[in-house]
Write an enzyme that holds these catalytic residues in place. Structure first.
Site, PDB file in Angstrom:
ATOM      1  N   ARG A  31      34.387 -10.263 -27.817  1.00  0.00           N
ATOM      2  CA  ARG A  31      34.406  -9.073 -26.944  1.00  0.00           C
ATOM      3  C   ARG A  31      35.693  -9.025 -26.115  1.00  0.00           C
ATOM      4  NH1 ARG A  31      28.559  -8.123 -26.027  1.00  0.00           N
ATOM      5  NH2 ARG A  31      27.837  -7.998 -28.185  1.00  0.00           N
ATOM      6  N   GLU A 177      11.192 -11.195 -27.696  1.00  0.00           N
ATOM      7  CA  GLU A 177      12.122 -10.300 -28.398  1.00  0.00           C
ATOM      8  C   GLU A 177      12.045 -10.489 -29.916  1.00  0.00           C
ATOM      9  OE1 GLU A 177      16.872  -9.047 -28.602  1.00  0.00           O
ATOM     10  OE2 GLU A 177      16.241 -10.604 -27.210  1.00  0.00           O
ATOM     11  N   LYS A 219      10.437  -7.088 -25.664  1.00  0.00           N
ATOM     12  CA  LYS A 219      11.776  -6.522 -25.917  1.00  0.00           C
ATOM     13  C   LYS A 219      11.890  -6.187 -27.403  1.00  0.00           C
ATOM     14  CE  LYS A 219      16.747  -7.325 -25.397  1.00  0.00           C
ATOM     15  NZ  LYS A 219      17.828  -8.055 -24.722  1.00  0.00           N
ATOM     16  N   SER A 261      19.099  -2.389 -27.477  1.00  0.00           N
ATOM     17  CA  SER A 261      19.875  -1.266 -28.026  1.00  0.00           C
ATOM     18  C   SER A 261      20.169  -1.462 -29.513  1.00  0.00           C
ATOM     19  CB  SER A 261      21.164  -1.049 -27.230  1.00  0.00           C
ATOM     20  OG  SER A 261      21.849  -2.254 -27.006  1.00  0.00           O
ATOM     21  N   GLY A 262      20.304  -2.711 -29.935  1.00  0.00           N
ATOM     22  CA  GLY A 262      20.296  -3.036 -31.362  1.00  0.00           C
ATOM     23  C   GLY A 262      21.300  -2.316 -32.233  1.00  0.00           C
ATOM     24  N   GLY A 263      22.547  -2.201 -31.780  1.00  0.00           N
ATOM     25  CA  GLY A 263      23.551  -1.583 -32.638  1.00  0.00           C
ATOM     26  C   GLY A 263      23.709  -0.083 -32.429  1.00  0.00           C
ATOM     27  N   ARG A 292      25.540  -4.504 -25.037  1.00  0.00           N
ATOM     28  CA  ARG A 292      26.690  -3.635 -25.312  1.00  0.00           C
ATOM     29  C   ARG A 292      26.508  -2.225 -24.763  1.00  0.00           C
ATOM     30  NH1 ARG A 292      27.952  -4.947 -31.518  1.00  0.00           N
ATOM     31  NH2 ARG A 292      25.751  -5.421 -31.301  1.00  0.00           N
TER      32      ARG A 292
END
Length: 300
Positions: A31, A177, A219, A261-263, A292
């Site tokens: 990142r 999760e 999650k 959010s998973g992409g 992200r």
């Protein structure tokens, strides 16, 4: 109301969500490298501290998931990081799994590890100031290879159950999760069917391990088409399918659901969650646990 339920309510009160700042050193290096910043312990802390001290923390963030390196660091103001987070009205949490490794006998699937020594690590994290923990199980859909396999779902759900029991024993809230990845060409109905199977087994294993589901945060992924499917689905339809899937597979006594959010892009993750809350006819608090999707613009 149990102490664990009180922690959940503090994390999720007044529409607040969770900031996932638990990227591994390798991920943070990618990142920071993407914006031309060297990945040193000081720079990783500087970026995260910038997030934790932002003016909107007190309004928007009820919990922050930390990485092992960060929870042991001291801020520029000489605060311990969990104390800094608490001063912003938020709870400190900690990622406790040690990552997803190849599942023996199924080289295209992953099993999350980290149960060995977890009881002792949780004691240390509690003393450092953590009040909740996170463990991620990861699955992918492959129609060609008939994935995820039943073995993968059982093994990962069993680990989530054991992890959750140990976290509650340590007087902390487990974030559960089970993430079904967006990767693939599958349509939204296949995502719905597979997510239902995963959630059913997850809650079966939580019950087997005597986990109090009133003291957890789930999650999950939203119900979405595979990112290579070419399907264009409205936020309204995503919201309806996601809510129905949760109503059918999650005990109504679970207090809160914090979506990953998973992409998805920041805009997609926000628009879809907004529609979920507009249509929410359950008792679940529906919020976010984004990495992200909260950080990307700030990072740039």
């Amino acid at each position: 109301m149990s102490e664990l339920n009180n922690i959940v309510n503090k994390i999720l009160e007044n529409g607040k969500g969770i900031l996932a700042a638990d990227e591994s050193t390798g991920t943070m290096t990618k990142r920071l490298g993407g914006v031309g910043v060297p990945s040193t312990p000081e720079n990783r802390l500087l970026f995260r501290e910038t997030l934790f001290c932002s003016s909107e923390m007190k309004n928007c963030i009820g919990g922050v998931i930390l990485y092992d390196e960060t929870i042991k660091q001291t801020s520029s103001k000489k605060n311990k990081i969990p104390d800094l987070i608490e001063s912003m009205g938020s709870c400190a949490g900690i990622k406790v799994d040690t990552g997803a490794k190849v599942l023996a006998g199924s080289p295209n699937e992953k099993i999350t590890e980290g149960l060995d020594g977890l009881r002792e690590r949780l004691k240390e994290y509690y003393e450092l100031g953590a009040r909740f923990a996170k463990w991620r199980a990861v699955y992918k859909i492959s129609e060609k290879n008939n994935l995820p396999s039943k073995e993968s779902i059982k093994a990962n759900s069993h680990a989530l159950g054991r992890y959750s029991a140990l976290v509650q024993e340590a007087n902390m809230v487990p974030i559960v999760e089970p993430e079904l990845l967006m990767d693939g060409k599958h349509n939204i109905n296949i995502c719905n069917d597979v997510t239902s199977m995963i959630l059913e087994e997850t809650f079966y294993q939580l019950a087997n391990n005597n986990v109090d589901v009133e003291g957890i945060v789930l999650k999950p992924n939203m119900i979405l088409p595979g990112k290579n499917s070419g399907e264009k689905i409205s936020s309204e339809e995503i919201a309806e399918l996601t809510i129905d899937c949760l109503k059918n597979n999650v005990p109504s006594s679970v207090p809160g659901i914090a979506f990953l959010s998973g992409g998805q892009t920041e805009i997609e993750a926000t628009a879809n969650l907004n529609q979920i809350n507009i249509k929410n006819d359950t008792n679940f608090i529906m919020t976010y646990s984004y990495g992200r999707a909260l950080q990307q613009s700030a990072l740039k």
